[in-house]
Scaffold this active site. Structure first.
Site, PDB file in Angstrom:
ATOM      1  N   ARG A  28      -4.261 -10.573   9.945  1.00 19.05           N
ATOM      2  CA  ARG A  28      -4.448  -9.132   9.795  1.00 19.05           C
ATOM      3  C   ARG A  28      -5.264  -8.830   8.550  1.00 19.05           C
ATOM      4  O   ARG A  28      -6.107  -7.953   8.528  1.00 19.05           O
ATOM      5  CB  ARG A  28      -3.092  -8.435   9.737  1.00 19.05           C
ATOM      6  CG  ARG A  28      -2.273  -8.760  10.987  1.00 19.05           C
ATOM      7  CD  ARG A  28      -1.391  -7.673  11.440  1.00 19.05           C
ATOM      8  NE  ARG A  28      -2.021  -6.382  11.287  1.00 19.05           N
ATOM      9  CZ  ARG A  28      -1.394  -5.319  10.805  1.00 19.05           C
ATOM     10  NH1 ARG A  28      -0.135  -5.412  10.419  1.00 19.05           N
ATOM     11  NH2 ARG A  28      -2.006  -4.183  10.713  1.00 19.05           N
ATOM     12  N   SER A  41       1.661   7.805  16.248  1.00 22.26           N
ATOM     13  CA  SER A  41       2.556   8.181  17.348  1.00 22.26           C
ATOM     14  C   SER A  41       3.840   8.820  16.825  1.00 22.26           C
ATOM     15  O   SER A  41       4.632   9.325  17.599  1.00 22.26           O
ATOM     16  CB  SER A  41       2.906   6.939  18.177  1.00 22.26           C
ATOM     17  OG  SER A  41       3.606   6.008  17.368  1.00 22.26           O
ATOM     18  N   HIS A  92       3.760   1.930   3.663  1.00 21.58           N
ATOM     19  CA  HIS A  92       4.173   0.614   4.174  1.00 21.58           C
ATOM     20  C   HIS A  92       3.497  -0.547   3.445  1.00 21.58           C
ATOM     21  O   HIS A  92       3.412  -1.641   3.981  1.00 21.58           O
ATOM     22  CB  HIS A  92       3.901   0.541   5.691  1.00 21.58           C
ATOM     23  CG  HIS A  92       4.715   1.532   6.482  1.00 21.58           C
ATOM     24  ND1 HIS A  92       4.398   1.943   7.752  1.00 21.58           N
ATOM     25  CD2 HIS A  92       5.859   2.194   6.153  1.00 21.58           C
ATOM     26  CE1 HIS A  92       5.307   2.821   8.176  1.00 21.58           C
ATOM     27  NE2 HIS A  92       6.197   2.992   7.225  1.00 21.58           N
ATOM     28  N   ASP A 112      -4.101  -1.166   5.600  1.00 21.26           N
ATOM     29  CA  ASP A 112      -5.491  -1.461   5.240  1.00 21.26           C
ATOM     30  C   ASP A 112      -5.906  -0.614   4.035  1.00 21.26           C
ATOM     31  O   ASP A 112      -5.191   0.304   3.627  1.00 21.26           O
ATOM     32  CB  ASP A 112      -6.432  -1.259   6.441  1.00 21.26           C
ATOM     33  CG  ASP A 112      -6.538   0.199   6.883  1.00 21.26           C
ATOM     34  OD1 ASP A 112      -6.858   1.060   6.025  1.00 21.26           O
ATOM     35  OD2 ASP A 112      -6.304   0.492   8.077  1.00 21.26           O
TER      36      ASP A 112
HETATM   37  N1  APR Z   1      -8.447   8.106  16.866  1.00 15.69           N
HETATM   38  C1  APR Z   1      -7.292   8.762  16.578  1.00 15.69           C
HETATM   39  N2  APR Z   1      -6.086   8.375  17.040  1.00 15.69           N
HETATM   40  C2  APR Z   1      -6.050   7.288  17.833  1.00 15.69           C
HETATM   41  C3  APR Z   1      -7.206   6.555  18.179  1.00 15.69           C
HETATM   42  C4  APR Z   1      -8.459   7.013  17.666  1.00 15.69           C
HETATM   43  N3  APR Z   1      -9.609   6.400  17.925  1.00 15.69           N
HETATM   44  N4  APR Z   1      -6.837   5.518  18.975  1.00 15.69           N
HETATM   45  C5  APR Z   1      -5.500   5.606  19.112  1.00 15.69           C
HETATM   46  N5  APR Z   1      -5.013   6.661  18.435  1.00 15.69           N
HETATM   47  C6  APR Z   1      -3.628   7.137  18.296  1.00 15.69           C
HETATM   48  C7  APR Z   1      -2.703   6.867  19.448  1.00 15.69           C
HETATM   49  O1  APR Z   1      -2.851   7.884  20.445  1.00 15.69           O
HETATM   50  C8  APR Z   1      -1.339   6.897  18.780  1.00 15.69           C
HETATM   51  O2  APR Z   1      -0.813   8.218  18.715  1.00 15.69           O
HETATM   52  O3  APR Z   1      -3.054   6.440  17.202  1.00 15.69           O
HETATM   53  C9  APR Z   1      -1.651   6.408  17.358  1.00 15.69           C
HETATM   54  C10 APR Z   1      -1.207   4.996  17.081  1.00 15.69           C
HETATM   55  O4  APR Z   1       0.200   4.921  17.109  1.00 15.69           O
HETATM   56  P1  APR Z   1       0.962   3.570  16.701  1.00 15.69           P
HETATM   57  O5  APR Z   1       0.298   2.413  17.339  1.00 15.69           O
HETATM   58  O6  APR Z   1       2.404   3.781  16.966  1.00 15.69           O
HETATM   59  O7  APR Z   1       0.671   3.455  15.118  1.00 15.69           O
HETATM   60  P2  APR Z   1       1.414   4.159  13.900  1.00 15.69           P
HETATM   61  O8  APR Z   1       1.936   5.502  14.300  1.00 15.69           O
HETATM   62  O9  APR Z   1       0.500   4.097  12.733  1.00 15.69           O
HETATM   63  O10 APR Z   1       2.639   3.179  13.681  1.00 15.69           O
HETATM   64  C11 APR Z   1       3.543   3.430  12.621  1.00 15.69           C
HETATM   65  O11 APR Z   1       4.622   1.347  13.028  1.00 15.69           O
HETATM   66  O12 APR Z   1       4.697  -0.958  13.404  1.00 15.69           O
HETATM   67  C12 APR Z   1       4.715   0.033  12.477  1.00 15.69           C
HETATM   68  O13 APR Z   1       4.413  -0.325  10.240  1.00 15.69           O
HETATM   69  C13 APR Z   1       3.685  -0.099  11.411  1.00 15.69           C
HETATM   70  O14 APR Z   1       2.713   1.673  10.064  1.00 15.69           O
HETATM   71  C14 APR Z   1       3.015   1.266  11.383  1.00 15.69           C
HETATM   72  C15 APR Z   1       4.054   2.154  12.034  1.00 15.69           C
END
Ligand code: APR
Length: 230
Positions: A56, A172, A104, A89
């Site tokens: 990563r 999300s 985080h 990041d």
């Molecule tokens: N632009 C904007 N949003 C986007 C894009 C994009 N190009 N592509 C995807 N998304 C959105 C998705 O629709 C979703 O709502 O980004 C979100 C990603 O959600 P997750 O994968 O759940 O990521 P995140 O919310 O950052 O996760 C929270 O979970 O595993 C842990 O520690 C990790 O910090 C992380 C935490």
């Protein structure tokens, strides 16, 4: 100066080539959280955990900030901006944002496995199994694992409580306590949500939904805010 508070998640870095966690091709599709992102995983199989985060870190170092990261940095010309990010990041910083709270942790630093307050900058992408902190205990990635406390959460909540404008990008809102931060934004404060898949946020009257990818939606919102009368 008006205060803009931004909460970002993996979606803002998706168009820089870094995978999100819960989208269909997300990181948690290919890996089991229990095997790589918990203190138990580190006890059981530290080499696997190091390898996961080494990969990563390599991707992060190779990635470049995108138009969304740059647009947020531009907001600093007119607003007092704090970015609270769930991302590990460093793309906000590389785009020029100067006030970034990493809920985080940050992958470009290592951390003592004995005292989480001891963190160190890293040279390359690889953290070896034989590297130790000043106390002699192995170095681990400076990231918050599932089941660990989130030391910055109280500071982040206090910052949210002072917002005049709130922007939520690419998360999300599935993970607590980070997801609970939206509840600290005062009632009536405009809440912009930029995500192709808008998560639920309370306060229908003040929520402005921009159902777009970050590189399209964020520059649009930033230009709207920059052109608003003071
Ligand atoms: N632009 C904007 N949003 C986007 C894009 C994009 N190009 N592509 C995807 N998304 C959105 C998705 O629709 C979703 O709502 O980004 C979100 C990603 O959600 P997750 O994968 O759940 O990521 P995140 O919310 O950052 O996760 C929270 O979970 O595993 C842990 O520690 C990790 O910090 C992380 C935490």
């Amino acid at each position: 100066m008006k205060r803009v508070v931004v909460l970002t998640g993996a979606g803002i870095s998706a168009e820089s080539g870094l995978k999100t966690f819960r989208d269909s091709d997300g990181l948690w599709e290919g890996y089991d959280i229990e095997e790589v992102a918990t203190p138990q995983a580190w006890q059981r199989n530290p080499a696997l955990v190091q390898e996961f985060y080494n990969m990563r870190r390599k991707s992060v170092i190779e990635a470049q900030p995108n138009a969304a990261h740059y647009a947020l940095a531009q907001l600093q010309d007119k607003f007092d901006v704090t970015i609270i990010t769930q991302n590990i990041d460093d793309l906000h910083e590389r785009a020029g944002s100067t006030n970034v709270v990493h809920l985080h942790g940050i992958i470009t630093r290592s951390q003592s496995s004995l005292n989480p307050e001891l963190t160190y900058p890293m040279e390359g992408w690889e953290l070896g199994m034989n590297e130790v902190c000043e106390l002699g205990s192995p170095l681990r990635p400076h990231v918050v694992w599932f089941g660990e406390p989130v030391p910055m959460i109280e500071k982040a909540a206090a910052i949210c409580a002072t917002a005049d404008v709130f922007i939520l990008i690419g998360t999300s809102l599935a993970v607590y306590p980070a997801a609970g931060l939206v509840d600290f934004i005062p009632d009536g404060v405009p809440k912009y949500i930029i995500d192709p898949n808008i998560p639920y946020v309370r306060g229908a009257n003040s929520v402005i939904k921009i159902e777009q990818k970050a590189t399209t939606g964020v520059p649009q919102v930033v230009s709207e805010l920059m052109n608003q009368p003071d």
